[in-house]
Design an enzyme around this catalytic site. Structure first.
Site, PDB file in Angstrom:
ATOM      1  N   GLU A  49       0.877  -1.168   0.000  1.00  0.00           N
ATOM      2  CA  GLU A  49       0.000   0.000   0.000  1.00  0.00           C
ATOM      3  C   GLU A  49       0.916   1.220   0.000  1.00  0.00           C
ATOM      4  OE1 GLU A  49      -2.982   1.427   3.268  1.00  0.00           O
ATOM      5  OE2 GLU A  49      -3.585  -0.571   2.622  1.00  0.00           O
ATOM      6  N   ASP A  60      -5.420  10.213   9.074  1.00  0.00           N
ATOM      7  CA  ASP A  60      -4.138   9.751   9.583  1.00  0.00           C
ATOM      8  C   ASP A  60      -3.751  10.431  10.879  1.00  0.00           C
ATOM      9  OD1 ASP A  60      -3.337   7.892   7.499  1.00  0.00           O
ATOM     10  OD2 ASP A  60      -3.287   9.652   6.191  1.00  0.00           O
ATOM     11  N   TYR A 175     -11.578  -3.003   3.277  1.00  0.00           N
ATOM     12  CA  TYR A 175     -10.655  -2.518   4.297  1.00  0.00           C
ATOM     13  C   TYR A 175     -11.478  -2.178   5.536  1.00  0.00           C
ATOM     14  CZ  TYR A 175      -6.620   0.220   6.064  1.00  0.00           C
ATOM     15  OH  TYR A 175      -5.562   0.713   6.803  1.00  0.00           O
TER      16      TYR A 175
END
Length: 266
Positions: A49, A60, A175
């Site tokens: 990734e 993030d 995911y």
């Protein structure tokens, strides 16, 4: 069959779990990334990734957000990240590569141009964190023209309706974000994640990977027991914040070996 589908099929036949590792392209400088990901694959990574550096990475935590800042300061942009994949493909045609990032740079480049360049470089799939499935149909249409997968995220807060919607539209793999929060968060509720993953897997044949909060052998093994893949990012990125690139890369490869060993014990 896409490289992602082939890799998951191979691993299933071998009764193995996929190790998916995240690396920020261009962190801490553009010369580090390609040798690093080759070394990580040699150490046991199944799927790569590659992060596309962006100035406002809302999903993030500080570890990866700072990595994006370092990459941008070093001159790496979205197109440079794709060029690194193309360079990687000069020696490795087998390992699936997924780009992960945010919608803004893709829109600036344009869907068609972005996907065309990515496909030419050998990219297999894309994760755009802030592109919900309701708004991703046009992008998905372009990806399908190039046999590329669009991977979507599901979270602990995802409703049954949202799960069904994502499953219908996603390809490559699902995911699952294992916790409420950003990348690199420390608290991982393995029991809750296991229950949610089982619920998702009951509704789709797509592989389910789990990420966020996995940083060591124990957490990888716990999630590998219930998912098809474990996805690890911050644990690889963190050393580059405090150490020179060579030493940080050595630690990243050692971490791959630690996680690979743990998953292979399942």
């Amino acid at each position: 069959m896409s490289r992602l589908a082939q890799r998951f099929a191979q691993l299933k036949a071998q009764n193995k779990k996929a190790l998916v590792t995240y690396v920020m392209a261009g962190d801490p400088n553009p010369h580090v990334t390609v040798p690093l990901i080759h070394d990580m694959v040699a150490a046991g990574v199944d799927i790569l990734e590659i992060g596309m550096p962006f100035s406002d990475p809302m999903a993030d935590g500080p570890v990866i957000a700072l990595a994006a800042e370092r990459a941008l300061a070093g001159g790496t942009n979205t197109l440079d990240a794709i060029a690194m994949v193309k360079q990687f493909r000069e020696k490795d045609q087998q390992t699936p590569v997924v780009l992960m990032g945010y919608l803004n740079p893709v829109e600036v480049i344009g869907y068609d141009k972005f996907v065309q360049i990515a496909a030419d470089a050998g990219v297999d799939g894309v994760i755009l964190v802030d592109l919900p499935p309701e708004e991703a149909i046009k992008f998905d249409d372009v990806l399908k023209q190039y046999n590329m997968d669009q991977v979507f995220l599901l979270a602990p807060t995802s409703t049954d309706e949202r799960i069904a919607h994502v499953i219908k539209q996603a390809s490559g793999f699902i995911y699952y974000v294992s916790l409420k929060g950003v990348t690199g968060a420390a608290t991982l509720d393995t029991q809750s994640a296991a229950e949610r993953i089982a619920k998702i897997k009951a509704q789709t044949d797509l592989p389910v990977g789990v990420g966020f909060g996995i940083s060591d052998a124990a957490s990888a093994k716990a999630m590998g027991a219930v998912a098809d893949a474990v996805i690890v990012g911050s644990a690889f990125v963190k050393p580059f914040a405090t150490e020179n690139a060579t030493d940080a890369a050595v630690k990243a490869v050692a971490k791959v070996k630690e996680l690979r060993t743990a998953l292979d014990e399942l």
